[in-house]
Design a protein around this motif. Structure first.
Motif, PDB file in Angstrom:
ATOM      1  N   UNK A 147     -55.050  32.532  -3.174  1.00 52.31           N
ATOM      2  CA  UNK A 147     -54.078  33.347  -3.912  1.00 52.31           C
ATOM      3  C   UNK A 147     -54.436  34.830  -3.817  1.00 52.31           C
ATOM      4  N   UNK A 148     -55.716  35.172  -3.945  1.00 43.43           N
ATOM      5  CA  UNK A 148     -56.139  36.575  -3.828  1.00 43.43           C
ATOM      6  C   UNK A 148     -55.800  37.143  -2.453  1.00 43.43           C
ATOM      7  N   UNK A 149     -56.021  36.358  -1.403  1.00 47.12           N
ATOM      8  CA  UNK A 149     -55.688  36.806  -0.048  1.00 47.12           C
ATOM      9  C   UNK A 149     -54.186  37.085   0.066  1.00 47.12           C
ATOM     10  N   UNK A 150     -53.376  36.162  -0.410  1.00 47.11           N
ATOM     11  CA  UNK A 150     -51.918  36.324  -0.329  1.00 47.11           C
ATOM     12  C   UNK A 150     -51.461  37.530  -1.153  1.00 47.11           C
ATOM     13  N   UNK A 151     -51.957  37.657  -2.379  1.00 49.75           N
ATOM     14  CA  UNK A 151     -51.533  38.758  -3.241  1.00 49.75           C
ATOM     15  C   UNK A 151     -51.999  40.106  -2.709  1.00 49.75           C
ATOM     16  N   UNK A 152     -53.143  40.153  -2.058  1.00 47.87           N
ATOM     17  CA  UNK A 152     -53.594  41.410  -1.444  1.00 47.87           C
ATOM     18  C   UNK A 152     -52.615  41.852  -0.372  1.00 47.87           C
ATOM     19  N   UNK A 153     -52.160  40.926   0.447  1.00 45.24           N
ATOM     20  CA  UNK A 153     -51.195  41.260   1.499  1.00 45.24           C
ATOM     21  C   UNK A 153     -49.836  41.656   0.916  1.00 45.24           C
ATOM     22  N   UNK A 154     -49.371  40.913  -0.080  1.00 48.47           N
ATOM     23  CA  UNK A 154     -48.065  41.211  -0.673  1.00 48.47           C
ATOM     24  C   UNK A 154     -48.091  42.570  -1.378  1.00 48.47           C
ATOM     25  N   UNK A 155     -49.140  42.838  -2.160  1.00 45.21           N
ATOM     26  CA  UNK A 155     -49.190  44.121  -2.871  1.00 45.21           C
ATOM     27  C   UNK A 155     -49.258  45.290  -1.891  1.00 45.21           C
ATOM     28  N   UNK A 156     -49.967  45.116  -0.788  1.00 46.31           N
ATOM     29  CA  UNK A 156     -50.023  46.185   0.212  1.00 46.31           C
ATOM     30  C   UNK A 156     -48.648  46.410   0.841  1.00 46.31           C
TER      31      UNK A 156
END
Length: 166
Positions: A147-156
């Motif tokens: 989830x952290x990996x996905x959210x890092x990409x989405x927020x960027x």
């Protein structure tokens, strides 16, 4: 000799002055404040707590990459929206008809409002995924990692769309 030193000093000063308005992140805004409203989780599959995690991750990303002040109301920039999809899909199968690799996909619908430049407002869906081993249970630290990996990409992607004018 003194004239050469003065000229060199002036040239050096001007070159540093020119660097003052450049942003290494590419973020160019005249806004001073930002508000990130709580993102609700309206996905068909609800993973408890990811709405709080996403909201916090977006706030942190904005604070780390900009000089905008975070506020709870009357902000120049406002982010709001919801998590609209949380889906686990098998990606590859084994000879025994079991998944050898799964993919978690999360999609977030974001409404961005810029009070200073309303032409930059948008409502857009952002999505990303992460593959993981089929025999892994998506719980605990494995869930947090994915989830952290996905959210890092989405927020960027959200920051790039709303603030970075490449």
């Amino acid at each position: 000799m003194k004239a050469v030193k003065i000229v060199l000093f002036l040239l050096l000063s001007l070159s540093f002055y020119g660097c003052g308005s450049y942003s290494f992140t590419g973020i160019q805004t005249d806004a001073k404040t930002v508000q990130v409203k709580y993102f609700q989780n309206t996905a068909a599959i609800v993973e408890p707590g990811i709405e709080r995690t996403f909201t916090n991750k977006l706030q942190e990303a904005i604070q780390n990459q900009t000089s905008l002040g975070l506020t709870n109301s009357n902000a120049d920039l406002v982010y709001e929206g919801e998590i609209v999809d949380y889906r686990i899909s098998p990606m590859t199968a084994t000879a025994n008809y079991t998944a050898s690799q799964n993919r978690l996909t999360i999609s977030v619908l974001v409404k961005f409002s810029n009070a200073k430049k309303e032409e930059e407002n948008f409502e857009k869906r952002f999505s990303f995924y992460q593959d993981y081993e089929g025999d892994a249970q998506l719980t605990g630290s494995k869930l947090t990692e994915v989830v952290d990996f996905i959210f890092t990409r989405i927020t960027q992607d959200i920051i790039n769309e709303s603030l970075a004018k490449w």
